[in-house]
Design an enzyme around this catalytic site. Structure first.
Site, PDB file in Angstrom:
ATOM      1  N   ARG A 100       0.797  -8.046   4.221  1.00  0.00           N
ATOM      2  CA  ARG A 100      -0.200  -6.784   4.842  1.00  0.00           C
ATOM      3  C   ARG A 100      -1.203  -7.797   5.478  1.00  0.00           C
ATOM      4  O   ARG A 100      -1.865  -8.379   4.918  1.00  0.00           O
ATOM      5  CB  ARG A 100      -0.892  -5.914   3.820  1.00  0.00           C
ATOM      6  CG  ARG A 100      -1.880  -5.319   3.671  1.00  0.00           C
ATOM      7  CD  ARG A 100      -2.454  -4.203   3.182  1.00  0.00           C
ATOM      8  NE  ARG A 100      -1.524  -2.817   3.192  1.00  0.00           N
ATOM      9  CZ  ARG A 100      -1.263  -2.130   2.190  1.00  0.00           C
ATOM     10  NH1 ARG A 100      -2.990  -1.731   1.755  1.00  0.00           N
ATOM     11  NH2 ARG A 100      -0.639  -1.216   1.793  1.00  0.00           N
ATOM     12  N   HIS A 114       3.561   0.858   8.671  1.00  0.00           N
ATOM     13  CA  HIS A 114       3.530   0.715   7.091  1.00  0.00           C
ATOM     14  C   HIS A 114       5.311   1.190   6.404  1.00  0.00           C
ATOM     15  O   HIS A 114       5.497   2.107   6.078  1.00  0.00           O
ATOM     16  CB  HIS A 114       2.930   1.499   6.403  1.00  0.00           C
ATOM     17  CG  HIS A 114       2.519   0.507   5.349  1.00  0.00           C
ATOM     18  ND1 HIS A 114       3.561   0.353   4.006  1.00  0.00           N
ATOM     19  CD2 HIS A 114       1.779   1.437   4.154  1.00  0.00           C
ATOM     20  CE1 HIS A 114       2.644   0.357   3.020  1.00  0.00           C
ATOM     21  NE2 HIS A 114       1.748   0.580   2.332  1.00  0.00           N
ATOM     22  N   ARG A 121      -1.179   0.275  -4.665  1.00  0.00           N
ATOM     23  CA  ARG A 121      -0.010   0.325  -5.113  1.00  0.00           C
ATOM     24  C   ARG A 121       1.268  -0.180  -4.240  1.00  0.00           C
ATOM     25  O   ARG A 121       1.771  -1.013  -4.756  1.00  0.00           O
ATOM     26  CB  ARG A 121       0.321   2.160  -4.037  1.00  0.00           C
ATOM     27  CG  ARG A 121      -0.487   3.212  -5.381  1.00  0.00           C
ATOM     28  CD  ARG A 121      -0.962   4.346  -4.868  1.00  0.00           C
ATOM     29  NE  ARG A 121      -2.256   3.783  -3.777  1.00  0.00           N
ATOM     30  CZ  ARG A 121      -3.286   4.222  -4.636  1.00  0.00           C
ATOM     31  NH1 ARG A 121      -3.110   4.769  -5.566  1.00  0.00           N
ATOM     32  NH2 ARG A 121      -4.161   3.892  -3.634  1.00  0.00           N
TER      33      ARG A 121
HETATM   34  C1  NCD Z   1      -1.821   3.421   2.468  1.00  0.00           C
HETATM   35  C2  NCD Z   1      -2.196   2.162   3.864  1.00  0.00           C
HETATM   36  O1  NCD Z   1      -2.318   1.022   3.338  1.00  0.00           O
HETATM   37  O2  NCD Z   1      -1.692   2.665   4.725  1.00  0.00           O
HETATM   38  N1  NCD Z   1      -2.108   3.197   1.560  1.00  0.00           N
HETATM   39  C3  NCD Z   1      -0.743   2.681   0.740  1.00  0.00           C
HETATM   40  O3  NCD Z   1      -0.194   1.978   0.582  1.00  0.00           O
HETATM   41  N2  NCD Z   1      -0.081   3.249   0.014  1.00  0.00           N
HETATM   42  C4  NCD Z   1      -3.180   4.261   3.188  1.00  0.00           C
HETATM   43  C5  NCD Z   1      -3.982   4.458   3.121  1.00  0.00           C
HETATM   44  O4  NCD Z   1      -4.729   3.250   2.795  1.00  0.00           O
HETATM   45  O5  NCD Z   1      -4.963   5.399   3.408  1.00  0.00           O
END
Ligand code: NCD
Length: 298
Positions: free
Chosen positions: A106, A134, A56
């Protein structure tokens, strides 16, 4: 430099950088961009630099950027880049910033965003730093709450799941503190929210049953298996059930940052209170607003 002192238009490191009026401004722009047809980022580009898996976050930044007329260099699999040859994060950032107006990063290390910011001359956007924060997800989560309910103040928000390692939870809790919101937590003791995020009014539970009745927003997360050591065995099954939904308020909003791995069975998807797919659409608009705010002006 403390994160709070970095203007968020220069780098988004933590939700601590945003005030309520910043958030109002981002949400108003997100709403405008969601119906607009303008291309304010024509000629601009970003790099998506992801050292951890993503569906996402990376694709919504990609979609946001291209919808606004810009372009994206996607490095979603760093194993095919010079990272495999041992290139440092700092050198990778210095390289990629030559080709782009901002970097979306990330990384599995909690200090990665700050390290990137310290060498970068273009804006950095934290798309998840290990079990840290995040911030763009938390902004879109808050936007979802405001869109679904029409307001944030006065709500009771229950966060359930792996509150210890869930970076979306860490950021969202801090944002919710800026509003008049009651926050309650459901998790096994081993996965409870780290103490620094708690305030004395908070209540912690091990069972959803205790709190489902008065919950306005139920925010569910998965166990972050990749952040648990192999020796830790956690006995916690916390799928939301139809009987939980039967007890919940008619206007409750059920949210999840996704991916889900059993916490919300697909049978609940058709319940109008299930907002996790709408949540992703709201996320696209919030990320469009962040990109325009950060790199939209010359
Ligand atoms: C989350 C993340 O990467 O922290 N996902 C996201 O970005 N929608 C949640 C997860 O990985 O559980």
């Amino acid at each position: 430099m403390n994160n709070v002192d970095i203007p968020w238009r220069r780098a988004v490191v933590s939700v601590d950088q945003f005030s309520r009026s910043d958030i109002d401004e981002i949400f108003a722009l997100a709403a405008r961009l969601s119906v607009g047809r303008t291309m304010p980022l024509t000629g601009k580009s970003i790099v998506n630099l992801f050292y951890e898996p993503s569906t996402r976050t990376s694709s919504s930044f990609y979609a946001a950027m291209t919808k606004l007329g810009g372009s994206v260099i996607p490095i979603n699999e760093v194993n095919y880049s010079s990272v495999t040859k041992g290139e440092s994060l700092e050198d990778t950032i210095r390289t990629l910033e030559c080709y782009a107006d901002a970097l979306v990063l990330r990384h599995y290390d909690e200090d990665a965003t700050e390290r990137a910011v310290s060498v970068a001359s273009v804006p950095i956007i934290n798309a998840g730093n290990g079990a840290g924060e995040h911030p763009t997800q938390a902004l879109l989560d808050l936007y979802t709450i405001s869109k679904e309910r029409g307001h944030i103040d006065g709500l009771t928000v229950t966060l359930m799941g792996d509150l210890k390692h869930g970076r979306t939870v860490h950021s969202l809790v801090k944002l919710l503190r800026m509003y008049d919101v009651k926050v309650q937590f459901v998790s096994p003791p081993e996965l409870s929210l780290p103490r620094p995020y708690l305030v004395k009014e908070d209540t912690e539970y091990t069972d959803l049953e205790a709190v489902i009745d008065d919950t306005d927003i139920l925010y569910v997360t998965r166990v972050q298996k990749e952040r648990l050591s192999d020796s830790v065995a956690i006995d916690f099954s916390y799928a939301v059930t139809q009987s939980d939904m039967d007890r919940a308020k008619d206007e409750m909003v059920l949210m999840h940052p996704l991916p889900r791995v059993g916490e919300i069975p697909s049978e609940l998807d058709s319940d109008p209170r299930a907002a996790y797919f709408r949540q992703m659409k709201y996320g696209l608009h919030v990320r469009m607003a962040l990109l325009v705010s950060m790199i939209g002006r010359d």
